[in-house]
Every structure is written in structure tokens, then in C-alpha cells.
Design a protein around this motif. Structure first.
Motif, PDB file in Angstrom:
ATOM      1  N   SER A 197       0.849  -1.191   0.000  1.00  0.00           N
ATOM      2  CA  SER A 197       0.000   0.000   0.000  1.00  0.00           C
ATOM      3  C   SER A 197       0.885   1.242   0.000  1.00  0.00           C
ATOM      4  O   SER A 197       1.790   1.362   0.836  1.00  0.00           O
ATOM      5  N   TYR A 198       0.614   2.152  -0.944  1.00  0.00           N
ATOM      6  CA  TYR A 198       1.396   3.384  -1.024  1.00  0.00           C
ATOM      7  C   TYR A 198       0.461   4.541  -1.334  1.00  0.00           C
ATOM      8  O   TYR A 198      -0.389   4.441  -2.223  1.00  0.00           O
ATOM      9  N   ARG A 199       0.645   5.644  -0.626  1.00  0.00           N
ATOM     10  CA  ARG A 199      -0.310   6.755  -0.695  1.00  0.00           C
ATOM     11  C   ARG A 199      -0.198   7.577  -1.968  1.00  0.00           C
ATOM     12  O   ARG A 199      -1.090   8.365  -2.275  1.00  0.00           O
ATOM     13  N   ARG A 200       0.862   7.411  -2.718  1.00  0.00           N
ATOM     14  CA  ARG A 200       1.024   8.154  -3.967  1.00  0.00           C
ATOM     15  C   ARG A 200       1.026   7.195  -5.159  1.00  0.00           C
ATOM     16  O   ARG A 200       0.731   6.004  -5.020  1.00  0.00           O
ATOM     17  N   THR A 201       1.390   7.704  -6.322  1.00  0.00           N
ATOM     18  CA  THR A 201       1.388   6.899  -7.533  1.00  0.00           C
ATOM     19  C   THR A 201       2.700   6.123  -7.669  1.00  0.00           C
ATOM     20  O   THR A 201       3.691   6.402  -6.982  1.00  0.00           O
ATOM     21  N   ARG A 202       2.721   5.184  -8.592  1.00  0.00           N
ATOM     22  CA  ARG A 202       3.946   4.416  -8.842  1.00  0.00           C
ATOM     23  C   ARG A 202       5.068   5.350  -9.281  1.00  0.00           C
ATOM     24  O   ARG A 202       6.216   5.179  -8.856  1.00  0.00           O
ATOM     25  N   ALA A 203       4.756   6.329 -10.101  1.00  0.00           N
ATOM     26  CA  ALA A 203       5.787   7.243 -10.589  1.00  0.00           C
ATOM     27  C   ALA A 203       6.402   8.064  -9.464  1.00  0.00           C
ATOM     28  O   ALA A 203       7.541   8.530  -9.586  1.00  0.00           O
ATOM     29  N   SER A 204       5.667   8.261  -8.369  1.00  0.00           N
ATOM     30  CA  SER A 204       6.161   9.053  -7.237  1.00  0.00           C
ATOM     31  C   SER A 204       6.902   8.223  -6.206  1.00  0.00           C
ATOM     32  O   SER A 204       7.468   8.775  -5.258  1.00  0.00           O
ATOM     33  N   ALA A 205       6.899   6.905  -6.353  1.00  0.00           N
ATOM     34  CA  ALA A 205       7.495   6.030  -5.342  1.00  0.00           C
ATOM     35  C   ALA A 205       9.004   6.254  -5.258  1.00  0.00           C
ATOM     36  O   ALA A 205       9.683   6.348  -6.282  1.00  0.00           O
ATOM     37  N   PRO A 206       9.557   6.325  -4.046  1.00  0.00           N
ATOM     38  CA  PRO A 206      10.998   6.532  -3.902  1.00  0.00           C
ATOM     39  C   PRO A 206      11.831   5.289  -4.166  1.00  0.00           C
ATOM     40  O   PRO A 206      13.052   5.378  -4.283  1.00  0.00           O
ATOM     41  N   ALA A 207      11.210   4.128  -4.265  1.00  0.00           N
ATOM     42  CA  ALA A 207      11.962   2.897  -4.507  1.00  0.00           C
ATOM     43  C   ALA A 207      12.576   2.898  -5.899  1.00  0.00           C
ATOM     44  O   ALA A 207      12.081   3.552  -6.829  1.00  0.00           O
ATOM     45  N   ASP A 208      13.646   2.155  -6.052  1.00  0.00           N
ATOM     46  CA  ASP A 208      14.248   1.932  -7.367  1.00  0.00           C
ATOM     47  C   ASP A 208      13.182   1.312  -8.271  1.00  0.00           C
ATOM     48  O   ASP A 208      12.590   0.287  -7.931  1.00  0.00           O
ATOM     49  N   PRO A 209      12.900   1.913  -9.423  1.00  0.00           N
ATOM     50  CA  PRO A 209      11.870   1.352 -10.313  1.00  0.00           C
ATOM     51  C   PRO A 209      12.102  -0.109 -10.661  1.00  0.00           C
ATOM     52  O   PRO A 209      11.151  -0.878 -10.829  1.00  0.00           O
ATOM     53  N   ALA A 210      13.373  -0.508 -10.744  1.00  0.00           N
ATOM     54  CA  ALA A 210      13.673  -1.910 -11.052  1.00  0.00           C
ATOM     55  C   ALA A 210      13.204  -2.833  -9.937  1.00  0.00           C
ATOM     56  O   ALA A 210      12.820  -3.985 -10.185  1.00  0.00           O
ATOM     57  N   GLU A 211      13.239  -2.340  -8.694  1.00  0.00           N
ATOM     58  CA  GLU A 211      12.776  -3.149  -7.578  1.00  0.00           C
ATOM     59  C   GLU A 211      11.256  -3.335  -7.626  1.00  0.00           C
ATOM     60  O   GLU A 211      10.738  -4.403  -7.306  1.00  0.00           O
ATOM     61  N   ILE A 212      10.537  -2.285  -8.016  1.00  0.00           N
ATOM     62  CA  ILE A 212       9.077  -2.407  -8.147  1.00  0.00           C
ATOM     63  C   ILE A 212       8.744  -3.404  -9.246  1.00  0.00           C
ATOM     64  O   ILE A 212       7.862  -4.263  -9.099  1.00  0.00           O
ATOM     65  N   THR A 213       9.464  -3.314 -10.371  1.00  0.00           N
ATOM     66  CA  THR A 213       9.243  -4.258 -11.471  1.00  0.00           C
ATOM     67  C   THR A 213       9.501  -5.688 -11.020  1.00  0.00           C
ATOM     68  O   THR A 213       8.722  -6.603 -11.322  1.00  0.00           O
ATOM     69  N   ALA A 214      10.599  -5.897 -10.279  1.00  0.00           N
ATOM     70  CA  ALA A 214      10.921  -7.241  -9.796  1.00  0.00           C
ATOM     71  C   ALA A 214       9.836  -7.765  -8.857  1.00  0.00           C
ATOM     72  O   ALA A 214       9.479  -8.949  -8.893  1.00  0.00           O
ATOM     73  N   ALA A 215       9.312  -6.871  -8.004  1.00  0.00           N
ATOM     74  CA  ALA A 215       8.247  -7.278  -7.082  1.00  0.00           C
ATOM     75  C   ALA A 215       6.992  -7.686  -7.846  1.00  0.00           C
ATOM     76  O   ALA A 215       6.338  -8.692  -7.516  1.00  0.00           O
ATOM     77  N   LEU A 216       6.650  -6.926  -8.869  1.00  0.00           N
ATOM     78  CA  LEU A 216       5.471  -7.273  -9.679  1.00  0.00           C
ATOM     79  C   LEU A 216       5.660  -8.619 -10.368  1.00  0.00           C
ATOM     80  O   LEU A 216       4.719  -9.423 -10.458  1.00  0.00           O
ATOM     81  N   GLU A 217       6.884  -8.878 -10.839  1.00  0.00           N
ATOM     82  CA  GLU A 217       7.177 -10.167 -11.467  1.00  0.00           C
ATOM     83  C   GLU A 217       6.998 -11.310 -10.482  1.00  0.00           C
ATOM     84  O   GLU A 217       6.664 -12.431 -10.886  1.00  0.00           O
TER      85      GLU A 217
END
Length: 670
Positions: A425-445
Motif C-alpha cells: 500500500s502506497y499513498r502516492r502513484t507508482r511514478a512518485s514512489a521513492p523505490a528503485d523502479p527496477a525493484e518495483i518491477t521485480a516485485a510485480l514479477e
């Protein structure tokens, strides 16, 4: 002098020699160019934008000669226009600086400079001619008829840098180590990195890559895979990092060697010790845990950073003569006072931010079973794995937050899951997330679900056990004056996700209880250690860096702080003052004047689009069942191909000063 006398900047001439009211480049604050160090006026500044002269006591010919001397030394030699052109230009300007300008064929020099600007292969050759072309176009008589520069104590400091170098907190010479990889010498590339820190392979796996965001290749296709090339260099150096430091190569003690205590064996503390040992000091590291690595070991899961790799790299400290004292905690086993009384002449505090935080919701029961703090969750996993104990999670998990710690939590939870699902759960959008975008992609995978634009309202507890979390949907507001959008709750949009675990991954803080009043260490309102630019604290001889001073940050930022602190501590030990570091001053000048902010894209057709290499990963359905490293490294061919995408976007900046610049021998650029 307090104003511009003459110059050419971004193709426009400025000549205030006969003007009652001076004119200067629009948008360029010259105040930052007035002095280099305290009491030392800047007489001239040269860069890819042109040149500025502030003092008639130096000649344009002499200032440019020093600049092109540096250009000549920096030329890599791969292309004739720069290799030969820089020599022709430097020799012509040397004659001019000696009062022999009328013996120079300036038309030939101008043609050489233009050819160099138009046909060179890298940023040195492409951009350094700009200042000379401007001088010959608008002020040719100042070169042709220049008097011989009298022997004075004027000084000169030059820095060859690039957007990626300035974006790197440690100012690693990224194009240089990429050059070595392209040429088939990963061991030399590793040597460039070892100038800055010993955790080369570790950083090559978990660096947050600020350099790649600044890479000019973004304007062509995609940034160079700088982080992955760093890992390749370390993995192919010919020997493990720790074996590159043999006892016979330990720096010898000198008459100024001193004993320094480092508190905390995390990235900041290790790198501070590393640079102090390189200077011949004696360093002892006190660490509360039974092993080195700090949050790099405790907070980064093994599938991203194997513990044995990190452990091997931290052994470099012992091979250099440093000593670890494990399970020794500040505030429990010793104090700052006791360290200084034991004979340590300086102390570095790299104690990190080891306390996680709950969500702080109304009436939350922080004792409820299944309600976890993100950092504590990761620490518990590491401790159990070290003991060989298997962990399992039985039921759904909700992770709140979307930074890198949150990604480590959700991906770790996925590996521990006996049954159920993991949701972020994150209060903002994916584009606003401070995490490394590659980490978000890996999590979705890995089949982790994301609920963006949602915020927690209540953790639901029954009989002392988490049974769910109530979230509210959020919506973005209109952009404010800075262009940033806020978020607000959507009235009546509350909903519940049933779960057995809620993991709060919203940040961590330093444990301030480790200090006592006698330590004399002031804290900020955020609970971090108050430090000056040189990382000195409120107590003389005590320095601090990394998470403890900046708040939760990344491995590369911690190591950069360690290097800075070591420089300051070394100066303190010599003079009881932190001294002056020219590279830091030039960094500020480049940053404040935004001299790299508009690094131009390559000319159309000059660089062919080439796909960025993406390292292979273990398949998601396989990797979620174990803790083995999920990323593969590059092969030799892949690394060379990716290294060839680097455009060597060097820019050479130089400041001429009226008086000698202190500290130059301590830290020269490149």
C-alpha cells in the motif's frame, strides 16, 4: 576585483573594460566566482561555456595556457583531432603567455580548434575548444599582443568531470573505469573504484544509481548500465577484493600517524576507516553486532547482496592493519569520553539508523501479533538465517510504504510465504514512489500486488492478533507552484484488506539513547547527529556521517560520507582544523552555477542508438522459493558492448586564483 572585466560565455562576448556599468552573463550568479578559498580571489574561470576574467593582474593567454595544458594531459589519444589539436593549442598559448604571440599562426590554431570541436570523439575534445574559439573571435589581440606573464604566486585548479561523476556522491571517475572495461581490463577498472571505497562488488549490486539518472545517454536512448558494469569489474578483477590488500602493501606509519576510533562497521564507518588507513593512521572499529556490514548486511536481503561477498570485502580493513571489536556498543560498553581518554585522537560516528517505526495510527496496538516494523522484520530474517533457522509466514501480508526498504520487505515476505498473498500500500502513484523502479518491477514479477493511491487508517486487531488493515483511497491534487502534486483522501472510500501481517516500512531513525550528556553531541530536530559541511560535530575531534547524520540513506551515500569524514579527520589530526578541500569547492561552483545542468545532447547522427544491456535474472517462479542471488552478472562480451555505449561526456572546468590554493596535493581531480 568584484566584477567581470571581460569574457565570452555561451558564445556571447562581454567587455567591461570601457563600460561604466558592467555587464555579465544573464542567469549566471558571479558572486560564487569571486573567491575560491577564503581570501583568495578568482582571477579567471574557464569551462565548456567559455571563459571569464576578473582580474587584470593575469593575462588571458596565461589563463588559457594552463587550461589547455590540462586538456592536453587529459586527451585519451583515441582520436587525432584531440590528441594532436590539444598539443598545437597548448604550445601556441605557451608562446603567447611568454610574450611571443606574434610568432603564432593564429588562423591555423583557430582551424585546429574548430576541427577539434567538430570531430573529436569525447567531451574533452568536443567542448574544451569553446573558450579558445571565443577568445580568438572576440579578443584576438589579447593573445597576439599579450605581455609575458610575470613570475607570481598565482595558482590554478582544474577538474575534469561529467554529469555522472557529479551525480555520484563519491565522485567516482565513472568514464575512466568504463574505459578500462571496454579495453578488456576489469582489474584496472576495479582499481579506479578502489580509490574511493573497498565495497566494490557490494555497491555494484545494490547502488541506487544516481549516476544513471544523470547519464547524457538518456538523451539518445537509455543510460549506460553503470551499476552493472561496476559489478562486472569487481567480479572479474582477477582476485577477490579482500585479496587485493596484502600485508606487505599496508601503508607505513608516519610521524603524523594517530589512533582513530570508528564507531559502527556500516558502509560509512568502513569507508572512513579505509581512507584513514590509506593515510597511515591506526584505526579501530567498534561494532555492536557480531559482524561488519551494518545495514548493508542486516537490512539488504541475501538475494540482492550475498552476505559472504560483503563479509569478504569488509576484510580489506584488517588486511590494511585495521582492527574490528565486535559486540561493543556505544552507550553500553563505552562512551565518547572513554574513547578519547584511551588515547584515540579522533572519533567517527557511523552508528546508523537502527530503529524502525510503526505507522502512528490512532489507537494502534503496537504489541499486536503480526504488526511489524519493516526494519525489525528484515533484521529478524537476517538473524534467523545466520542461525540456520527457517522462517515462514502463514497468511496474507500488507506492506505499507514504497521505498527500497518496503521493496525488501515485500520481496522477503514473498519468499517466506507459506500461503496467501503480499500487497503493498502506497499513498502516492507508482511514478512518485521513492523505490528503485527496477525493484518495483521485480516485485510485480514475483506476483506481489500494489495498491497505489491508498493510505492506512487503522490496523485491525482481534484477540491480540492482526486480522486486517483499513485503507482509504487517495487522489492527486492540482500541482502546486513547484509543480508537485499532493494527495488527499477520497471521502467515503475506506475499504479493508484482511491480513495476518502488517509491515510498516515507512522509515527508521537513530537511537539517540546511545549518547549521554557528557558526550557533548548535539542532535537535530529530526533526531540525527548535527554536523557541519566537513562532518564535524559539536564536539571537537568527533565526526559523524551516513544515516546517523543524514537520516536513512543508501550505501553509496554512506560510503561518500565516510570518505569525506576521513579527509576532514586527517586534516584535524594534522592541524586541529579541517582545512580546505579544493575538489569540494569546485563541486559547489559547478553545482551552484548549474554548469552541468544543460549538458547538450550529441549532435544528430553523432551517436547511434544502441540498446542498453539488461542483466538476466532468475525466473520469478523459481527465485521466490530461495534466497540465492537473483541477478546474473555480465559476460565479457556483454560488458565490453555496454561499456562502448559510454560517450565520455567529460567537461573541464578550471579556476585561476591570485594566491596559492591550499590542499591541492591532498585531493587532485582525476
Amino acid at each position: 576585483m568584484d566584477e567581470l572585466i571581460y569574457g565570452v560565455w555561451e558564445g556571447r562576448p562581454y567587455d567591461n573594460r570601457r563600460r561604466p556599468e558592467g555587464e555579465s552573463p544573464e542567469g549566471l550568479d558571479l558572486e560564487g566566482f569571486m573567491s575560491f578559498n577564503s581570501g583568495n580571489p578568482v582571477t579567471g574561470f574557464v569551462g565548456p561555456q567559455g571563459f571569464l576574467i576578473f582580474d587584470n593582474r593575469v593575462t588571458l593567454a596565461h589563463t588559457l595556457w594552463r587550461y589547455y595544458e590540462r586538456t592536453m594531459k587529459l586527451s585519451c589519444g583515441r582520436c587525432t583531432p584531440c590528441r594532436m589539436g590539444s598539443v598545437v593549442i597548448a604550445e601556441a598559448l605557451e608562446k603567447a603567455a611568454k610574450g611571443e604571440g606574434r610568432a603564432v599562426d593564429w588562423e591555423l590554431v583557430m582551424e585546429v580548434a574548430r576541427q577539434m570541436r567538430e570531430t573529436s570523439l569525447c567531451g574533452i575534445g568536443l567542448t574544451t575548444p569553446e573558450a579558445l574559439i571565443g577568445a580568438l573571435t572576440y579578443f584576438p589581440e589579447l593573445l597576439r599582443d599579450a605581455p609575458a606573464q610575470p613570475p607570481v604566486k598565482h595558482d590554478f585548479y582544474a577538474v575534469a568531470t561529467a554529469p555522472c561523476i557529479e551525480a555520484c556522491p563519491a565522485h567516482v571517475n565513472i568514464p575512466r573505469y568504463i574505459d578500462y572495461i571496454r579495453d578488456g581490463h576489469p582489474e584496472l577498472a576495479t582499481g579506479v573504484l578502489l580509490e574511493h571505497y573497498p565495497l566494490v562488488g557490494s555497491c555494484g549490486r545494490v547502488c541506487v544509481r544516481p549516476c544513471e539518472k544523470a547519464c547524457v545517454r538518456n538523451k539518445v536512448d537509455a543510460p549506460v548500465s553503470i551499476k552493472d558494469l561496476k559489478r562486472y569489474a569487481a567480479d572479474h578483477a582477477g582476485a577477490p577484493i579482500e585479496q587485493l590488500f596484502i600485508e606487505s602493501e599496508k601503508p607505513a606509519a608516519t610521524p603524523v600517524s594517530a589512533h582513530v576510533a570508528v564507531v559502527g562497521a556500516g558502509p560509512a564507518g568502513i569507508n572512513c576507516a579505509y581512507h584513514l588507513l590509506k593515510r597511515g593512521h591506526f584505526v579501530d572499529i567498534f561494532e555492536a553486532k557480531p559482524h561488519a556490514g551494518g545495514m548493508a548486511r542486516l537490512g539488504i536481503p541475501a538475494y540482492r547482496l550475498p552476505n559472504d561477498l560483503l563479509a569478504s570485502e569488509t576484510e580489506a580493513i584488517e588486511r590494511m592493519g585495521g582492527r574490528y571489536f565486535f559486540e561493543k556498543a556505544l552507550g553500553r560498553d563505552f562512551t565518547i569520553d572513554s574513547l578519547l581518554k584511551r588515547g584515540y585522537r579522533a572519533v567517527f560516528l557511523g552508528v546508523g539508523c537502527a530503529l524502525g517505526q510503526h505507522l502512528g495510527l490512532p489507537d494502534e496496538d503496537v504489541t499486536a501479533k503480526g504488526y511489524l516494523k519493516g526494519l525489525d522484520f528484515l533484521l529478524d530474517i537476517e538473524a534467523k538465517q545466520t542461525e540456520g533457522v527457517e522462517l515462514e509466514l502463514d497468511g496474507d501480508v500488507v506492506v505499507v510504504g514504497c521505498g527500497n526498504v518496503a521493496m525488501d520487505c515485500c520481496r522477503s515476505a514473498r519468499r517466506l510465504l507459506k500461503n496467501g498473498r503480499v500487497t503493498v500500500s502506497y499513498r502516492r502513484t507508482r511514478a512518485s514512489a521513492p523505490a528503485d523502479p527496477a525493484e518495483i518491477t521485480a516485485a510485480l514479477e514475483e506476483d506481489i500486488e500494489f495498491a497505489f493511491l491508498t493510505a492506512p487508517k487503522r490496523v485491525l486487531v482481534e484477540d491480540g492478533r492482526v486480522v486486517g488493515i483499513e485503507l482509504v483511497r487517495m487522489e492527486e491534487t492540482e500541482p502546486d507552484a513547484s509543480g508537485r502534486r499532493g494527495v488527499r483522501a477520497v471521502e467515503g472510500s475506506e475499504f479493508v484488506i484482511p491480513c495476518r501481517y502488517v509491515i510498516a516500512a515507512i522509515g527508521q531513525k537513530m537511537d539517540g539513547s546511545i549518547f549521554c550528556e557528557k558526550d557533548g553531541i548535539r542532535l537535530t530536530r529530526r533526531g540525527t547527529i548535527e554536523v557541519k559541511d566537513d562532518l564535524s560535530t559539536s564536539r571537537p575531534g568527533v565526526f559523524a556521517g551516513g544515516d546517523a547524520a543524514a537520516g536513512p540513506t543508501s550505501l553509496i551515500w554512506g560510503m561518500a560520507d565516510g570518505q569525506t569524514a576521513a579527509q576532514s579527520i586527517h586534516e584535524w589530526l594534522l592541524t586541529e582544523d579541517t582545512g580546505f578541500i579544493p575538489r569540494r569547492r569546485m563541486t559547489a561552483m559547478i553545482h551552484d552555477a548549474k554548469l552541468l545542468d544543460h549538458c547538450p545532447a550529441p549532435r544528430a547522427g553523432a551517436v547511434l542508438p544502441t540498446p542498453r544491456h539488461h542483466v538476466a535474472h532468475l525466473p520469478a517462479d523459481e527465485r521466490i522459493h530461495h534466497w540465492e542471488e537473483v541477478e546474473f552478472g555480465m559476460t565479457d562480451a556483454e560488458a565490453r558492448r555496454e561499456a562502448s555505449r559510454c560517450m565520455r561526456c567529460y567537461r573541464l572546468f578550471a579556476a585561476a586564483t591570485l594566491l596559492p590554493i591550499p590542499g591541492k596535493s591532498e585531493l587532485e581531480a582525476l
